[in-house]
Design an enzyme around this catalytic site. Structure first.
Site, PDB file in Angstrom:
ATOM      1  N   ASP A 121       0.825  -1.202   0.000  1.00 13.37           N
ATOM      2  CA  ASP A 121       0.000   0.000   0.000  1.00 13.37           C
ATOM      3  C   ASP A 121       0.862   1.256   0.000  1.00 13.37           C
ATOM      4  O   ASP A 121       2.081   1.204   0.221  1.00 13.37           O
ATOM      5  CB  ASP A 121      -0.905   0.025   1.235  1.00 13.37           C
ATOM      6  CG  ASP A 121      -1.917  -1.111   1.244  1.00 13.37           C
ATOM      7  OD1 ASP A 121      -2.226  -1.640   0.168  1.00 13.37           O
ATOM      8  OD2 ASP A 121      -2.396  -1.462   2.348  1.00 13.37           O
TER       9      ASP A 121
ATOM     10  N   TYR B  87       6.063  -9.716   7.233  1.00 14.48           N
ATOM     11  CA  TYR B  87       6.114  -8.272   7.470  1.00 14.48           C
ATOM     12  C   TYR B  87       6.531  -7.994   8.912  1.00 14.48           C
ATOM     13  O   TYR B  87       6.324  -8.824   9.810  1.00 14.48           O
ATOM     14  CB  TYR B  87       4.737  -7.640   7.258  1.00 14.48           C
ATOM     15  CG  TYR B  87       4.318  -7.470   5.824  1.00 14.48           C
ATOM     16  CD1 TYR B  87       4.491  -6.258   5.166  1.00 14.48           C
ATOM     17  CD2 TYR B  87       3.721  -8.507   5.121  1.00 14.48           C
ATOM     18  CE1 TYR B  87       4.089  -6.073   3.847  1.00 14.48           C
ATOM     19  CE2 TYR B  87       3.316  -8.344   3.796  1.00 14.48           C
ATOM     20  CZ  TYR B  87       3.500  -7.126   3.173  1.00 14.48           C
ATOM     21  OH  TYR B  87       3.106  -6.955   1.872  1.00 14.48           O
TER      22      TYR B  87
END
Length: 302
Positions: free
Chosen positions: A67, A149
């Protein structure tokens, strides 16, 4: 997904050669990974640089689209080149094609990033760490086993480091990581994460969450590790956002699992800020299992 997957070529055989590239980037100056008209994106800049090097428009396939504002240390992409384009990279004989591509692409990226209006200071925001022929059957997206992540949280002004503010969430309220880990543990496994993502039309929201935990480092900063076979849109930020509510004592740890089972999004479905989120690593199977993994993943997604 809005990417069109090219036919899988066999590296070293007839037709196109598949090239794997490993890269990292500072997501701050970009409007996310994917190409968007009129916006500066990582994919757009990378493909513009490749066009300068290869001398034609080139489309890359990525392991995981990030994103706006999200960073990557271990992103992986592939691109398909003709044998002639590959061999032409080493014209002059000073470098092998792989080293020549990496060298030329770095220079092209510098020119592309410097060429953006108002883009002062973003030279070096994208770095190519490795490039070379991919094994037969490799697909950056579908061959991946998992993505991992990290997410940094400094809970309290005494932990706010101005030098790391671009990679850390400054949270005003102290957090209880034991409660957060309790809630996170109940989400592990193969689940439908509809409550923790923004579903895309026609795409599944079933994922295998393999790791979700919070550890406090020597500096007192909390670091979340989130690993799954793949992630839905906004999934990591939604998971961290829910855990923050638990860490503050606003919700019980069980609340995170209750939301998962309910499969709904409401006013409490808060996304954590994007800037502390980093794609750390993408893992792939052994070379002789790459094609089978890609076929299995495609079947699951469809």
């Amino acid at each position: 997904m809005n990417e069109q997957e090219p036919a899988a070529p066999v590296s070293g055989g007839g037709g196109f050669l598949r090239i794997r590239m490993d890269l990292s980037y500072d997501g701050g100056p970009f409007s996310g990974w994917a190409v968007q008209p009129g916006l500066r994106t990582v994919q757009g800049c990378l493909e513009s640089a490749l066009e300068l090097v290869i001398r034609r428009p080139v489309r890359v396939t990525v392991a995981g689209r990030t994103d706006a504002g999200v960073h990557a240390r271990g992103q992986v992409v592939h691109v398909d080149l003709s044998p002639e384009e590959w061999s032409r990279l080493s014209r002059g004989g000073l470098y092998e094609p792989a080293a020549a591509l990496q060298r030329k692409l770095r220079g092209a990226l510098s020119r592309v990033l410097e060429g953006h209006h108002g883009a002062g200071g973003i030279r070096g925001a994208i770095e190519i760490h490795d490039a070379g022929l991919a094994p037969s059957g490799f697909d950056a997206r579908f061959s991946a086993l998992w993505r991992r992540y990290s997410y940094r949280i400094a809970d309290g002004p005494q932990r706010w480091d101005p030098l790391l503010r671009g990679l850390t969430l400054w949270h005003k309220v102290p957090l209880d990581e034991a409660l957060m880990n309790h809630g996170a543990a109940e989400l592990l496994g193969l689940q439908d994460f509809r409550a923790y993502c923004r579903p895309r039309e026609g795409a599944t929201t079933i994922r295998e969450l393999q790791a979700f935990e919070f550890d406090r480092g020597d500096d007192g900063v909390l670091v979340a590790t989130v690993q799954a076979d793949a992630f839905c849109h906004n999934m990591v930020r939604a998971l961290v956002g829910a855990a923050l509510r638990v860490g503050e004592g606003l919700e019980t740890p069980q609340w995170m699992h209750e939301r998962l089972l309910a499969g709904v999004r409401d006013a409490k479905s808060v996304l954590a800020a994007p800037h502390p989120l980093v794609l750390e690593h993408v893992a792939y199977p052994a070379d002789d299992e790459l094609h089978a993994r890609a076929e299995l993943t495609r079947a699951k997604r469809e």
